[in-house]
Design an enzyme around this catalytic site. Structure first.
Site, PDB file in Angstrom:
ATOM      1  NE  ARG A 169      -8.138  -5.434   3.819  1.00 32.26           N
ATOM      2  CZ  ARG A 169      -6.936  -5.983   3.897  1.00 32.26           C
ATOM      3  NH1 ARG A 169      -6.787  -7.265   4.206  1.00 32.26           N
ATOM      4  NH2 ARG A 169      -5.855  -5.284   3.673  1.00 32.26           N
ATOM      5  N   GLY A 170      -7.615  -5.704  -0.061  1.00 28.77           N
ATOM      6  CA  GLY A 170      -6.185  -5.607  -0.331  1.00 28.77           C
ATOM      7  C   GLY A 170      -5.992  -5.623  -1.831  1.00 28.77           C
ATOM      8  NE  ARG A 212     -12.576  -1.153  -1.532  1.00 26.41           N
ATOM      9  CZ  ARG A 212     -11.662  -1.383  -0.598  1.00 26.41           C
ATOM     10  NH1 ARG A 212     -11.104  -2.579  -0.489  1.00 26.41           N
ATOM     11  NH2 ARG A 212     -11.273  -0.408   0.212  1.00 26.41           N
ATOM     12  CG  ASP A 215      -4.964   0.219  -1.845  1.00 21.34           C
ATOM     13  OD1 ASP A 215      -4.396   0.524  -0.785  1.00 21.34           O
ATOM     14  OD2 ASP A 215      -5.782  -0.720  -1.935  1.00 21.34           O
ATOM     15  CG  ASN A 257      -1.328   2.249   1.733  1.00 23.26           C
ATOM     16  OD1 ASN A 257      -1.683   1.233   1.153  1.00 23.26           O
ATOM     17  ND2 ASN A 257      -0.905   2.237   2.990  1.00 23.26           N
ATOM     18  CE  LYS A 258      -7.643   1.155   4.007  1.00 19.80           C
ATOM     19  NZ  LYS A 258      -8.828   1.339   3.177  1.00 19.80           N
TER      20      LYS A 258
HETATM   21  C1  LIG Z   1      -1.135  -5.233  -0.158  1.00 21.21           C
HETATM   22  S1  LIG Z   1      -2.375  -4.128  -0.589  1.00 21.21           S
HETATM   23  C2  LIG Z   1      -2.973  -3.693   0.952  1.00 21.21           C
HETATM   24  C3  LIG Z   1      -3.604  -2.338   0.938  1.00 21.21           C
HETATM   25  O1  LIG Z   1      -5.020  -2.449   0.735  1.00 21.21           O
HETATM   26  C4  LIG Z   1      -5.651  -1.930   1.888  1.00 21.21           C
HETATM   27  O2  LIG Z   1      -6.872  -1.319   1.612  1.00 21.21           O
HETATM   28  P1  LIG Z   1      -8.260  -2.115   1.918  1.00 21.21           P
HETATM   29  O3  LIG Z   1      -8.086  -2.832   3.236  1.00 21.21           O
HETATM   30  O4  LIG Z   1      -9.287  -1.002   1.957  1.00 21.21           O
HETATM   31  O5  LIG Z   1      -8.444  -3.049   0.741  1.00 21.21           O
HETATM   32  C5  LIG Z   1      -4.662  -0.923   2.409  1.00 21.21           C
HETATM   33  O6  LIG Z   1      -4.656   0.257   1.626  1.00 21.21           O
HETATM   34  C6  LIG Z   1      -3.389  -1.693   2.267  1.00 21.21           C
HETATM   35  O7  LIG Z   1      -2.204  -0.968   2.291  1.00 21.21           O
END
Ligand SMILES: CSC[C@H]1O[C@H](OP(=O)(O)O)[C@H](O)[C@@H]1O
Length: 351
Positions: A54-55, A97, A245, A255-256
């Site tokens: 993820r990320g 996603r 993101d 973003n999250k």
């Molecule tokens: C460095 S990108 C990290 C970014 O991705 C995360 O989302 P997820 O854990 O759902 O993939 C989150 O938005 C972070 O800021």
């Protein structure tokens, strides 16, 4: 503060292993460090969908390997048009996603490469796809280090910093984005305390960011997301730094979920709000945040934690995984090319 050098304790969530990728399955952290070997594209899709990987940057890297793993397994005799098959593989991976633009950014590069090599031997094309994935992977590590180095000017000594979600090594090829700024400030000997938003509902902050900070010996406290406002009022942290993101062409930030609340609170309290953003997360083809697709995830993420039921079985749920922070609330972007300030519509084009 522990003297551990974060350089020695930076994990790499994805590793290329001659004929497959090995990932840290992040759904088991922090309690268990479980690795998964992935040999085929369907497992890459599942790993992205279920946040084992993820990320935004890490998702793009995994997808690039996924295109190669899918293409190399195509039965030669059935290949009428390899490029069409690669297009199909990219569409499949793209469905994992929707919000992180890095996924499509990586797939578009694979598609462009395949298109440019149409008519060449299949093994030459698949080999080039692997080289592309390896290059994106290695380049991301340097990009994240450069973001960390560039962000230094914004981090004072004895800094108190609020972060959200996980933006560290686990979210990228290595180092991270927002957390890379913190790691590199630590490397420069700056004393730092991090307020780690636990980040409901999947707890990337308390599960993953805290796990990373433990390894690097940087002081931190976990807080519930709802505590961030009181932390700002009662202890006046120096700054808020988050990842992204997708950044729209006008500087709006996906973003999250919970990032928008942090940005509004930071503005109210006069606390700088920074977004660490690699160029691969900046989408000049998306005009504003209104145009960014927001992933909605399964209801049970808000009704169950592990094996603990936390809501009535059929409780209605709204579960957007991201929100949009208007560019007016962003004081600066930290990119691998340096600090970017408004007017973002113009300055983001310069990266
Ligand atoms: C460095 S990108 C990290 C970014 O991705 C995360 O989302 P997820 O854990 O759902 O993939 C989150 O938005 C972070 O800021």
């Amino acid at each position: 503060m522990n003297n551990k050098n974060p350089e020695l304790h930076i994990v790499e969530p994805i590793q290329w292993k001659e004929d497959h990728i090995r990932i840290i399955d992040q759904t088991f952290l922090p309690g268990r460090e479980i690795y998964q070997d992935i040999f085929e594209v369907g497992k890459v899709w599942e790993a992205i969908r279920s946040l084992r990987v993820r990320g935004a940057p890490a998702i793009g890297i995994a997808a690039a390997y996924g295109v190669y793993l899918g293409a190399k397994d195509l039965p030669e005799i059935e290949i009428v048009d390899l490029h069409s098959e690669i297009q199909r593989i990219c569409e499949y991976l793209s469905s994992a996603r929707p919000t992180a633009v890095n996924l499509q950014w990586a797939l578009d590069q694979a598609l462009s490469l395949s298109d440019s090599m149409q008519g060449e031997p299949a093994e030459k094309i698949t080999s080039a796809l692997l080289d592309l994935a390896r290059d994106l992977h290695e380049n991301d590590k340097q990009i994240c280090a450069d973001i960390g180095i560039a962000g230094q000017e914004l981090i004072p000594d004895n800094a108190a910093i609020i972060t959200h979600c996980n933006t560290g090594s686990l979210a990228t090829g290595k180092y991270g984005t927002a957390l890379s700024v913190i790691y590199h400030a630590h490397l420069k000997g700056k004393k730092i305390h991090v307020w780690v938003d636990e980040t409901r509902p999947l707890l990337q902050g308390s599960r993953l960011t805290a796990w990373e900070l433990e390894k690097t010996g940087i002081d931190y406290h976990i807080i519930a997301d709802s505590m961030a406002g009181w932390v700002m009022k009662s202890s006046k942290p120096d700054l808020v730094i988050v990842g992204t993101d997708r950044v729209a062409a006008n500087g709006d930030v996906a973003n999250k979920i919970g990032t928008y609340s942090l940005a509004v609170l930071a503005k109210h309290h006069g606390i700088p709000f920074y977004v660490a953003a690699p160029k691969s997360s900046i989408d000049l083809n998306t005009p504003t945040g209104d145009d960014i697709p927001i992933e909605e995830r399964q209801d049970d993420e808000l009704r169950v934690i592990g094996d603990q039921v936390t809501a009535p079985e059929k409780a209605p749920v709204y579960n957007p995984a991201f929100d949009i922070t208007p560019h007016e609330l962003v004081d600066a972007f930290i990119t691998e090319k340096g600090i970017i300030r408004p007017d973002y519509t113009a300055s983001l084009k310069q990266i």
